[in-house]
Write a protein that holds these residues in place. Structure first.
Motif, PDB file in Angstrom:
ATOM      1  N   GLY A  42       0.789  -1.227   0.000  1.00 26.36           N
ATOM      2  CA  GLY A  42       0.000   0.000   0.000  1.00 26.36           C
ATOM      3  C   GLY A  42       0.814   1.266   0.000  1.00 26.36           C
ATOM      4  N   THR A  43       2.066   1.196  -0.442  1.00 30.81           N
ATOM      5  CA  THR A  43       2.944   2.361  -0.353  1.00 30.81           C
ATOM      6  C   THR A  43       2.641   3.424  -1.397  1.00 30.81           C
ATOM      7  N   THR A  44       2.193   3.026  -2.589  1.00 29.60           N
ATOM      8  CA  THR A  44       1.908   3.984  -3.664  1.00 29.60           C
ATOM      9  C   THR A  44       0.483   3.797  -4.143  1.00 29.60           C
ATOM     10  N   PRO A  45      -0.363   4.809  -4.009  1.00 30.62           N
ATOM     11  CA  PRO A  45      -1.754   4.668  -4.420  1.00 30.62           C
ATOM     12  C   PRO A  45      -1.879   4.366  -5.918  1.00 30.62           C
ATOM     13  N   MET A  46      -2.854   3.566  -6.256  1.00 28.45           N
ATOM     14  CA  MET A  46      -3.171   3.322  -7.655  1.00 28.45           C
ATOM     15  C   MET A  46      -3.660   4.627  -8.277  1.00 28.45           C
ATOM     16  N   ALA A  47      -3.347   4.833  -9.573  1.00 30.48           N
ATOM     17  CA  ALA A  47      -3.735   6.068 -10.261  1.00 30.48           C
ATOM     18  C   ALA A  47      -4.229   5.750 -11.656  1.00 30.48           C
ATOM     19  N   ARG A  48      -4.853   6.733 -12.272  1.00 36.00           N
ATOM     20  CA  ARG A  48      -5.399   6.558 -13.615  1.00 36.00           C
ATOM     21  C   ARG A  48      -4.318   6.167 -14.608  1.00 36.00           C
ATOM     22  N   ASP A  49      -3.089   6.672 -14.422  1.00 39.04           N
ATOM     23  CA  ASP A  49      -2.016   6.382 -15.370  1.00 39.04           C
ATOM     24  C   ASP A  49      -1.105   5.251 -14.917  1.00 39.04           C
ATOM     25  N   SER A  50      -1.556   4.431 -13.972  1.00 38.45           N
ATOM     26  CA  SER A  50      -0.766   3.272 -13.555  1.00 38.45           C
ATOM     27  C   SER A  50      -0.614   2.303 -14.722  1.00 38.45           C
ATOM     28  N   ILE A  51       0.521   1.628 -14.769  1.00 41.13           N
ATOM     29  CA  ILE A  51       0.866   0.725 -15.861  1.00 41.13           C
ATOM     30  C   ILE A  51       0.662  -0.721 -15.403  1.00 41.13           C
TER      31      ILE A  51
END
Length: 386
Positions: A42-51
């Protein structure tokens, strides 16, 4: 009606997935929701531009590239692939699907480009993985499709495949996966280049798909989701980290499942199909090619052979086509497919709608997981309400 985020979030909260991105689009209206994180910590939130590793969502992209070569006049649907893939110019076929691998007969006719596009080349997986000719195919050339650094270069891969008999005669029935890898090798042989270069030049650059490819550069890995499966005792088990299998170009760029992408990149490809092959003022595919791509080419008997994967659907080029409303979330004419890394992309030409789902959770098999079915159900309801 609950929202898209409310549909996805419970699966993050109960630990089924680390994160996901869902996208619904119709015309200029787009709803995108990113839930959870890029990794289980859970260190980096998921985002619209996640790969994400999109796995079999690669198949429609590669099929479109083959159609481009047909429209360039470099291929034709009825061309024998042996012209460019001489290793497969004279294939043999097991006498019956259940026959031993050394009980073979000559192929009744050559494998054609059209056979590859419709996944009826004679190679691939059916509903029965125990058939003798399936075992060497799975173990020697297809087993590590989601681990690209384990695969041999195309020439070696093709030579290995050529030693395995076809499961069915060319054109006889639908079989999963191998035809799409063969399409990738065919593109490279016909162009004298590589599959990654052709896709970049003819599709990714014109469509602005800047995050799609067979490798994730170091400066983008902070957006690259870790990849998991469900462990033997439950919980998430890491399969591949951002600096793992996709950190360098593979020897074999898989046309069946090797690409990474983002929600907006795949949406750009979907809109190309919805627009009949045009992107802005540029025509990349003819309307006829798009129609062929999104039309079912299988008979009822051929769909039955692939029932484990198709679940009542037909098959176009590189993706399935809903031919009837067999479930609440099916829409006749809907085109698209799913990926073994927990991905899904479908579009409906009649409504101009797109539904994309990207996660980093390995599917346990061809059976669609509950999260994906809930997403499809929500997408169908949202489309009906719009």
């Amino acid at each position: 009606m609950t929202g898209l985020r409310d549909t996805l979030q419970p699966y993050v909260s109960d630990g089924s997935v680390a994160g996901a991105v869902g996208l619904l689009a119709r015309g200029d209206r787009i709803d995108v929701q990113a839930v959870g994180a890029l990794d289980a910590d859970g260190t980096t939130p998921m985002a619209r531009d996640s790969i994400f590793r999109i796995a079999s969502l690669t198949k429609p992209v590669v099929a479109a590239a083959v159609l481009m070569l047909i429209e360039d006049g470099k291929l034709a649907y009825d061309d024998p692939i042996g012209t460019w893939l001489p290793e497969l110019a004279s294939p043999v076929v097991v006498r019956t699907p259940a026959a031993p691998v050394d009980d073979v007969v000559p192929a009744a006719r050559p494998i054609t480009v059209g056979d590859l596009l419709t996944s009826r080349a004679g190679y691939g997986f059916a509903s029965d993985f125990s058939l003798p000719a399936v075992a060497p195919l799975f173990e020697d050339v297809q087993k590590d499709g989601l681990h690209p650094q384990h695969l041999s270069p195309p020439d070696v891969w093709l030579a290995t495949l050529a030693r395995i008999p076809l499961l069915y005669q060319p054109g006889e029935t639908w079989l999963y996966n191998t035809s799409s890898d063969l399409q990738g090798v065919l593109i490279a042989r016909v162009t004298g280049g590589t599959l990654p270069d052709f896709l970049a030049e003819r599709l990714f650059e014109p469509l602005g798909m800047t995050d799609t490819g067979f490798v994730v550069p170091a400066d983008k890995r902070n957006r690259f989701a870790s990849y998991y499966r469900t462990g033997s005792e439950g919980g998430l088990e890491l399969v591949d980290a951002p600096d793992g299998q996709w950190s360098r170009m593979p020897a074999f760029p898989s046309g069946a499942g090797g690409l990474v992408s983002t929600a907006d990149d795949w949406l750009a490809f979907a809109r190309l199909i919805l627009a009949g092959g045009t992107a802005g003022s540029r025509r990349l595919l003819s309307a006829d090619a798009v129609r062929r791509m999104t039309t079912n080419h299988l008979t009822e008997a051929q769909r039955e052979t692939g029932a484990l994967f198709l679940e009542g659907q037909g098959w176009g080029y590189g993706g399935s086509v809903d031919i009837a409303r067999v479930d609440p979330w099916n829409v006749p004419g809907r085109y698209g497919w799913v990926g073994g890394t927990g991905t899904s992309a479908h579009l409906v030409p009649s409504t101009g709608s797109v539904a994309l789902f990207l996660s980093q959770q390995e599917m346990a098999g061809p059976t669609t997981p509950p999260l994906l079915r809930d997403f499809w159900r929500y997408a169908a309801e949202a489309g009906a309400d719009s």
